[in-house]
Write a protein that holds these residues in place. Structure first.
Motif, PDB file in Angstrom:
ATOM      1  N   UNK A 150      26.255  71.143  64.753  1.00  0.00           N
ATOM      2  CA  UNK A 150      25.834  70.010  63.920  1.00  0.00           C
ATOM      3  C   UNK A 150      27.035  69.457  63.150  1.00  0.00           C
ATOM      4  N   UNK A 151      27.875  70.347  62.662  1.00  0.00           N
ATOM      5  CA  UNK A 151      29.076  69.916  61.925  1.00  0.00           C
ATOM      6  C   UNK A 151      29.970  69.064  62.816  1.00  0.00           C
ATOM      7  N   UNK A 152      30.119  69.455  64.069  1.00  0.00           N
ATOM      8  CA  UNK A 152      30.936  68.675  65.007  1.00  0.00           C
ATOM      9  C   UNK A 152      30.320  67.304  65.269  1.00  0.00           C
ATOM     10  N   UNK A 153      28.998  67.252  65.377  1.00  0.00           N
ATOM     11  CA  UNK A 153      28.323  65.974  65.607  1.00  0.00           C
ATOM     12  C   UNK A 153      28.534  65.003  64.455  1.00  0.00           C
ATOM     13  N   UNK A 154      28.444  65.528  63.238  1.00  0.00           N
ATOM     14  CA  UNK A 154      28.580  64.685  62.051  1.00  0.00           C
ATOM     15  C   UNK A 154      30.033  64.543  61.599  1.00  0.00           C
ATOM     16  N   UNK A 155      30.926  65.262  62.270  1.00  0.00           N
ATOM     17  CA  UNK A 155      32.342  65.283  61.894  1.00  0.00           C
ATOM     18  C   UNK A 155      32.501  65.688  60.430  1.00  0.00           C
ATOM     19  N   UNK A 156      31.781  66.749  60.060  1.00  0.00           N
ATOM     20  CA  UNK A 156      31.844  67.340  58.723  1.00  0.00           C
ATOM     21  C   UNK A 156      32.180  68.815  58.878  1.00  0.00           C
ATOM     22  N   UNK A 157      32.508  69.448  57.772  1.00  0.00           N
ATOM     23  CA  UNK A 157      32.765  70.887  57.830  1.00  0.00           C
ATOM     24  C   UNK A 157      31.438  71.629  57.940  1.00  0.00           C
ATOM     25  N   UNK A 158      31.515  72.839  58.446  1.00  0.00           N
ATOM     26  CA  UNK A 158      30.309  73.655  58.576  1.00  0.00           C
ATOM     27  C   UNK A 158      29.714  73.944  57.206  1.00  0.00           C
ATOM     28  N   UNK A 159      30.570  74.147  56.197  1.00  0.00           N
ATOM     29  CA  UNK A 159      30.062  74.420  54.846  1.00  0.00           C
ATOM     30  C   UNK A 159      29.331  73.204  54.276  1.00  0.00           C
TER      31      UNK A 159
END
Length: 186
Positions: A150-159
């Motif tokens: 999900x983090x990769x999809x949103x281009x956000x960190x996992x945290x």
């Protein structure tokens, strides 16, 4: 005529055609692209493996090449230049495809019209979340995606995804803890 001499003549003919296309002859440009059509299709198909994406990649390649042909420095490298554009287009399609997640409907227990009051409350509470949080909840709980994905999809960190998911669960808990008054059709 030896093969080398014939190749040289073919190269010279193609270079002349490329130069004419660079000068603005769109008919010659079309002729050049049509001569490479099968090879382009084969390359695109081997990369994207889907006819629709293949057609999109080829169409974008031809459009970009047509717009940029005047900037081609060496006419002898037309084929290489065109295939580099095609490969880049295929890679862009693959990157976009990796980011797209097909959302299926939530499990039957949540979507059916005969669902229980609790399921209706949960569905209503989820729909009340902000869009990003709602999407994260659906991806994680209904689609089974890992937080890293999900983090990769949103281009956000996992945290950041963990934080948003935590806040969404907290909001859902608070929303579900409050009783909802309903009218029951008798």
């Amino acid at each position: 005529m030896p093969k080398e001499g014939r190749r040289s003549t073919l190269d010279t003919v193609q270079e002349d055609l490329v130069q004419r296309a660079q000068a603005g002859d769109s008919e010659v440009f079309i002729q050049l692209v049509k001569s490479l059509d099968r090879r382009m299709y084969s390359m695109a198909k081997s990369m994207v493996r889907n006819d629709e994406d293949c057609a999109d990649a080829m169409q974008e390649t031809v459009l970009k090449a047509f717009r940029a042909i005047s900037g081609l420095k060496e006419a002898a490298y037309f084929n290489t230049w065109l295939f580099r554009i095609l490969i880049n287009e295929c890679n862009m399609i693959l990157r976009r495809r990796d980011r797209v997640v097909v959302m299926s409907d939530p499990p039957e227990s949540i979507e059916t019209s005969s669902s229980s009051a609790e399921d209706m409350d949960l569905r209503q509470a989820i729909s009340g979340l902000e869009e990003v949080s709602r999407t994260i909840v659906k991806l994680h709980y209904y689609q089974g995606l890992r937080l890293q994905e999900i983090a990769e999809l949103f281009e956000l960190s996992e945290s950041a995804i963990k934080t948003r998911l935590h806040r969404a669960r907290k909001t859902l808990y608070q929303s579900l803890a409050q009783p909802v008054e309903r009218k029951v059709n008798e």
